[in-house]
Design a protein around this motif. Structure first.
Motif, short mmCIF file in Angstrom:
data_model
loop_
_atom_site.label_atom_id
_atom_site.label_comp_id
_atom_site.label_asym_id
_atom_site.label_seq_id
_atom_site.Cartn_x
_atom_site.Cartn_y
_atom_site.Cartn_z
N MET A 22 25.38 70.41 44.28
CA MET A 22 26.67 71.56 43.86
C MET A 22 27.91 70.89 44.16
N ALA A 23 28.78 70.36 43.40
CA ALA A 23 29.84 69.97 43.72
C ALA A 23 30.83 70.91 44.26
N PRO A 24 31.69 70.39 45.10
CA PRO A 24 32.65 71.35 45.91
C PRO A 24 33.66 71.83 45.08
N MET A 25 33.82 73.29 44.98
CA MET A 25 34.56 74.23 44.14
C MET A 25 35.34 75.23 45.04
N CYS A 26 36.72 74.88 45.25
CA CYS A 26 37.24 76.02 45.75
C CYS A 26 37.25 77.29 45.11
N MET A 27 36.98 78.34 45.93
CA MET A 27 36.90 79.72 45.27
C MET A 27 37.94 80.57 45.54
N GLU A 59 32.95 74.23 49.26
CA GLU A 59 34.34 73.74 49.00
C GLU A 59 35.18 73.20 50.03
N ALA A 60 36.37 72.62 49.41
CA ALA A 60 37.30 71.98 50.26
C ALA A 60 37.55 73.01 51.41
N THR A 61 37.62 72.43 52.68
CA THR A 61 37.74 73.69 53.58
C THR A 61 38.80 72.88 54.66
N ILE A 101 29.35 70.06 53.64
CA ILE A 101 30.88 70.81 53.66
C ILE A 101 31.98 69.76 53.28
N GLN A 102 32.79 70.09 52.58
CA GLN A 102 33.81 69.18 52.39
C GLN A 102 35.33 69.21 53.23
N LEU A 103 35.35 68.67 54.08
CA LEU A 103 36.65 68.64 54.95
C LEU A 103 37.98 68.12 54.10
N ILE A 163 34.40 63.90 53.37
CA ILE A 163 35.66 63.69 53.62
C ILE A 163 36.38 63.70 52.24
N HIS A 164 37.25 64.74 52.19
CA HIS A 164 38.04 64.79 50.99
C HIS A 164 39.10 63.84 50.76
N GLY A 165 38.82 62.68 50.03
CA GLY A 165 39.67 61.55 49.86
C GLY A 165 40.43 61.45 48.29
N ALA A 166 40.08 62.70 47.60
CA ALA A 166 40.43 62.63 46.00
C ALA A 166 41.55 63.35 45.90
N HIS A 167 41.79 63.54 44.44
CA HIS A 167 42.36 64.60 43.86
C HIS A 167 43.97 64.66 44.05
N GLY A 168 44.62 63.71 44.59
CA GLY A 168 45.85 63.58 45.14
C GLY A 168 46.11 64.40 46.50
N VAL A 214 32.26 60.23 51.41
CA VAL A 214 33.75 60.52 51.12
C VAL A 214 33.83 60.39 49.48
N ARG A 215 34.81 61.61 49.20
CA ARG A 215 34.97 61.70 48.03
C ARG A 215 36.31 60.88 47.51
N VAL A 216 36.23 60.19 46.46
CA VAL A 216 37.71 59.45 45.81
C VAL A 216 38.02 59.78 44.79
N ALA A 282 27.74 60.85 41.12
CA ALA A 282 28.39 60.67 39.94
C ALA A 282 28.97 62.14 39.42
N VAL A 283 30.06 62.41 38.89
CA VAL A 283 30.55 63.83 38.83
C VAL A 283 31.36 63.75 37.52
N GLY A 284 31.64 64.82 36.93
CA GLY A 284 32.28 65.11 35.60
C GLY A 284 31.76 65.27 34.25
N LEU A 285 31.79 66.50 33.72
CA LEU A 285 31.16 66.73 32.44
C LEU A 285 29.71 66.02 32.42
N ILE A 286 28.92 66.50 33.39
CA ILE A 286 27.59 66.20 33.42
C ILE A 286 26.86 67.77 33.31
N ILE A 306 27.27 68.31 40.35
CA ILE A 306 27.64 69.27 38.96
C ILE A 306 28.58 70.15 39.48
N ALA A 307 29.53 70.70 38.75
CA ALA A 307 30.48 71.76 39.24
C ALA A 307 30.52 73.00 38.12
N ARG A 308 31.44 72.59 37.23
CA ARG A 308 31.40 73.98 36.19
C ARG A 308 30.03 74.34 35.61
N GLU A 309 29.17 73.43 35.10
CA GLU A 309 27.90 73.72 34.77
C GLU A 309 27.02 74.72 35.59
#
Ligand SMILES: Cc1cc2nc3c(=O)[nH]c(=O)nc-3n(C[C@H](O)[C@H](O)[C@H](O)COP(=O)(O)O)c2cc1C
Length: 338
Positions: A22-27, A59-61, A101-103, A163-168, A214-216, A282-286, A306-309
């Motif tokens: 289950m991909a990290p998803m902020c609630m 999720e991102a914590t 957990i995603q830091l 470690i959250h290293g992605a998404h700006g 690490v997420r990039v 791998a992530v994104g529209l799977i 898998i996130a949104r699915e």
């Protein structure tokens, strides 16, 4: 055909019962505004464990209160957060899932009141607040916060840290020359832009010897920005620095148009896996079992995030197992229905 998606995956001392993460998803549901777990989190994460997800990533914590995307983010910046997180870990584990957990630190994308921090005083876009350029002391304090976050994650009983290293967010802002205009040892060359992430990894490792991801964002989608070749190099360094898996996302360091289609980020995970000889997620529209199985069988990635699915179908593993004609054990209470 033996399904890889439903085969166990061993990483250090942790065995996942399948390759579905289950991909990290902020609630944005810490309505207490102080980072604490609430009933929403208990229900949301436990439901996916009942649904037989192999690894659930919380999720991102936030490792610092000023590093929150919103005031309703989860937090891990003080010892008082451990109890709720520990209870959440127990709920997921009792229902058969491994836990991660995603830091995170949001950097210039933080929207909380007060000063926000970034490598350079450049806002994300014209509507965003201008961040303060971090001093060397600010950088040190942030590295220390990731270390303390890792200690608390360990005390809470998580199996894996990402470690959250992605998404700006902050670490991504240091990596990309679009957001990092520093002239000291944290800016300029690729080595210098990688320095903050390296220090965070090293600091986390002083508290944590379990699996470390690490997420990039492996493409800035900008002509002067970074692309997957730059991330193959960063991933080689991450491997040398002891990272077990790179979770490969893309974009969001600057506003950009991202071409989105099923599996759009899989080629990035594939290139990093082959180029840096490191495990990837791998992530994104799977969204289907077959799509996930294809990625694993062709060795394009090692885990499927898998996130949104999983928001639409919390029992996605059951759906995917049916599609792939795999026998999946139901939670005993649901045996008569699955
Ligand atoms: C509601 C929501 C919250 C998200 N929060 C996070 C997050 O906390 N950390 C992160 O790295 N990505 C986050 N993402 C991105 C997802 O993890 C994932 O990479 C993205 O949604 C693409 O995967 P999907 O097509 O399976 O949804 C979030 C996505 C959604 C839909």
């Amino acid at each position: 055909m033996d399904s890889l998606l439903f085969s166990p995956y061993q990483i250090k001392n942790v065995t996942l019962k399948n390759r579905i993460v289950m991909a990290p998803m902020c609630m944005y549901s810490a309505h207490n505004q102080d980072g604490f777990i609430e009933n929403w989190h208990r229900t949301h994460y436990t439901t996916r464990a009942v649904g037989q997800v192999g690894l659930i990533m919380v999720e991102a914590t936030a490792v610092q209160p000023e590093g929150r995307i919103s005031a309703e983010d989860l937090g891990i910046w003080k010892d008082e957060h451990i109890e709720g997180l520990s209870e959440l870990v127990s709920l997921m584990k009792e229902n058969g899932a491994a836990t991660a957990i995603q830091l995170a630190h949001a950097g210039r994308k933080a929207t909380v009141e007060g000063e926000i921090h970034a490598p350079s005083a450049i806002p994300f876009d014209e509507k965003s607040k201008t961040p303060k350029e971090m001093t060397l002391e600010d950088i040190q304090a942030t590295v220390e916060s990731f270390k303390q976050g890792a200690r608390r994650a360990k005390e809470a009983g998580f199996d894996i840290i990402e470690i959250h290293g992605a998404h700006g967010y902050l670490i991504n802002e240091f990596l990309s020359p679009l957001s990092n205009h520093r002239t000291d040892e944290y800016g300029g060359s690729a080595e210098n832009r990688y320095r903050l992430l390296k220090e965070v990894i090293k600091a986390v490792q002083t508290e944590w010897d379990g699996p470390l991801f690490v997420r990039v964002s492996a493409n800035d989608y900008h002509p002067e920005g970074l692309n997957v070749e730059d991330y193959v190099q960063f991933s080689k360094w991450m491997k040398e620095d002891g990272i077990d898996l790179v979770d490969v996302s893309s974009g969001a360091v600057v506003p950009a148009k991202i071409p989105v289609y099923p599996g759009y980020q899989v080629p990035l995970a594939e290139k990093i896996k082959a180029g840096a000889n490191i495990e990837t997620g791998a992530v994104g529209l799977i969204t289907t079992g077959r799509q996930a199985e294809e990625i694993l069988q062709n060795k394009r990635a090692d885990l499927i995030f898998i996130a949104r699915e999983l928001l639409r179908d919390p029992y996605f593993p059951r759906t995917a197992a049916k599609e792939l004609r795999v026998e999946l054990d139901a939670p005993v209470q649901y045996d008569r229905g699955w």
